[in-house]
Scaffold this motif. Structure first.
Motif, mmCIF file in Angstrom:
data_model
loop_
_atom_site.group_PDB
_atom_site.id
_atom_site.type_symbol
_atom_site.label_atom_id
_atom_site.label_comp_id
_atom_site.label_asym_id
_atom_site.label_seq_id
_atom_site.Cartn_x
_atom_site.Cartn_y
_atom_site.Cartn_z
ATOM 1 N N PRO A 16 0.579 -1.475 -0.106
ATOM 2 C CA PRO A 16 -0.100 -0.117 -0.188
ATOM 3 C C PRO A 16 0.876 0.908 -0.088
ATOM 4 O O PRO A 16 1.545 1.668 0.911
ATOM 5 C CB PRO A 16 -0.770 0.082 1.355
ATOM 6 N N VAL A 17 0.650 2.209 -1.245
ATOM 7 C CA VAL A 17 1.245 3.984 -1.444
ATOM 8 C C VAL A 17 -0.147 4.883 -0.009
ATOM 9 O O VAL A 17 -1.038 4.791 -0.366
ATOM 10 C CB VAL A 17 1.122 4.062 -2.439
ATOM 11 N N ALA A 18 0.940 4.920 0.781
ATOM 12 C CA ALA A 18 0.639 6.745 0.998
ATOM 13 C C ALA A 18 1.441 8.185 0.398
ATOM 14 O O ALA A 18 2.707 7.779 0.405
ATOM 15 C CB ALA A 18 0.892 6.222 3.103
ATOM 16 N N TRP A 19 1.468 8.832 0.443
ATOM 17 C CA TRP A 19 1.651 10.258 0.149
ATOM 18 C C TRP A 19 1.594 10.749 0.663
ATOM 19 O O TRP A 19 0.775 11.327 1.901
ATOM 20 C CB TRP A 19 0.796 10.741 -1.216
ATOM 21 N N ARG A 20 3.492 11.025 1.678
ATOM 22 C CA ARG A 20 3.094 11.938 2.598
ATOM 23 C C ARG A 20 5.127 13.690 2.319
ATOM 24 O O ARG A 20 5.329 13.207 1.718
ATOM 25 C CB ARG A 20 3.996 11.089 3.868
ATOM 26 N N ALA A 21 5.221 14.121 3.027
ATOM 27 C CA ALA A 21 6.471 14.836 2.871
ATOM 28 C C ALA A 21 7.041 14.492 3.817
ATOM 29 O O ALA A 21 6.784 13.541 5.033
ATOM 30 C CB ALA A 21 5.700 16.625 3.688
ATOM 31 N N ILE A 22 8.384 14.740 3.759
ATOM 32 C CA ILE A 22 9.918 14.632 3.856
ATOM 33 C C ILE A 22 10.072 15.418 5.204
ATOM 34 O O ILE A 22 10.515 16.422 4.629
ATOM 35 C CB ILE A 22 10.509 14.165 3.607
ATOM 36 N N ASN A 23 9.773 15.804 6.242
ATOM 37 C CA ASN A 23 10.257 16.335 7.263
ATOM 38 C C ASN A 23 11.414 16.234 7.893
ATOM 39 O O ASN A 23 11.996 15.437 7.852
ATOM 40 C CB ASN A 23 8.343 16.887 8.358
ATOM 41 N N ASP A 24 11.630 17.633 8.718
ATOM 42 C CA ASP A 24 12.713 17.822 8.896
ATOM 43 C C ASP A 24 13.043 16.360 10.309
ATOM 44 O O ASP A 24 14.271 15.931 10.085
ATOM 45 C CB ASP A 24 13.515 18.864 10.277
ATOM 46 N N TYR A 25 11.586 16.396 10.657
ATOM 47 C CA TYR A 25 12.495 14.611 11.471
ATOM 48 C C TYR A 25 11.762 13.987 10.870
ATOM 49 O O TYR A 25 11.826 12.220 11.649
ATOM 50 C CB TYR A 25 10.800 15.192 13.072
ATOM 51 N N GLY A 26 11.572 13.507 9.779
ATOM 52 C CA GLY A 26 10.996 11.753 9.052
ATOM 53 C C GLY A 26 9.977 12.416 8.534
ATOM 54 O O GLY A 26 9.861 12.925 8.119
ATOM 55 N N ILE A 27 9.304 11.150 8.466
ATOM 56 C CA ILE A 27 8.048 10.927 7.716
ATOM 57 C C ILE A 27 7.093 10.540 8.726
ATOM 58 O O ILE A 27 7.086 9.623 9.356
ATOM 59 C CB ILE A 27 8.320 10.056 6.756
#
Length: 144
Positions: free
Chosen positions: A31-42
């Motif tokens: 399964p896929v999720a669309w997420r941002a890669i932030n300073d702290y991770g995902i």
């Protein structure tokens, strides 16, 4: 002739050729999720995943305008210990930050159950839910 009929006739005439999947093929099927890669991770479902290899892609646009610049993240619902991020440089495996607090593998439904139980008591942080998973899971259980 329908596509299924055509396929059946080809298999009858030529036989079936099984295709061996590569490791990357299995990742594609998750399964896929669309997420941002932030300073702290995902962040996925109140869990943070991070890896040093994500460094160059933190706070960057993925190039997928239709997905608002979010990154393609695949996860196994029966093993929440890590996620797989597709980048232009290939796949990156990012482990769950609180994984050391859990003593046995667990699935998404186990996580949801522990989160609900934790919410009844007080606020539920990822680490608190991880500790509850450690208490509730017998050693060697797989997501049950």
């Amino acid at each position: 002739m329908s596509p299924n009929d055509k396929y059946a006739s080809v298999v009858a005439a030529c036989g079936h050729l099984p295709l061996v999947l590569r490791g990357e093929d299995y990742l594609e099927l998750l399964p896929v999720a669309w997420r941002a890669i932030n300073d702290y991770g995902i962040l996925i479902a109140h869990r943070t995943y991070d890896a040093p290899e994500l460094g160059p892609w933190r706070r960057q646009h993925s190039g997928h305008a239709a997905k608002r610049g979010l990154w393609e993240v695949h996860n196994d619902p029966y093993d929440l210990s890590r996620v797989f991020v597709r980048t232009t440089g290939g796949w990156i495996t990012a482990p769950w930050d609180d994984l050391p607090l859990v003593s046995a593998p667990f699935a998404d439904f186990t996580w949801d159950h522990s989160r609900v139980r934790r919410r009844r008591r007080s606020t539920s942080s990822s680490a608190k839910v991880a500790r509850m998973l450690k208490i509730n899971l017998p050693m060697g259980s797989v997501g049950s």
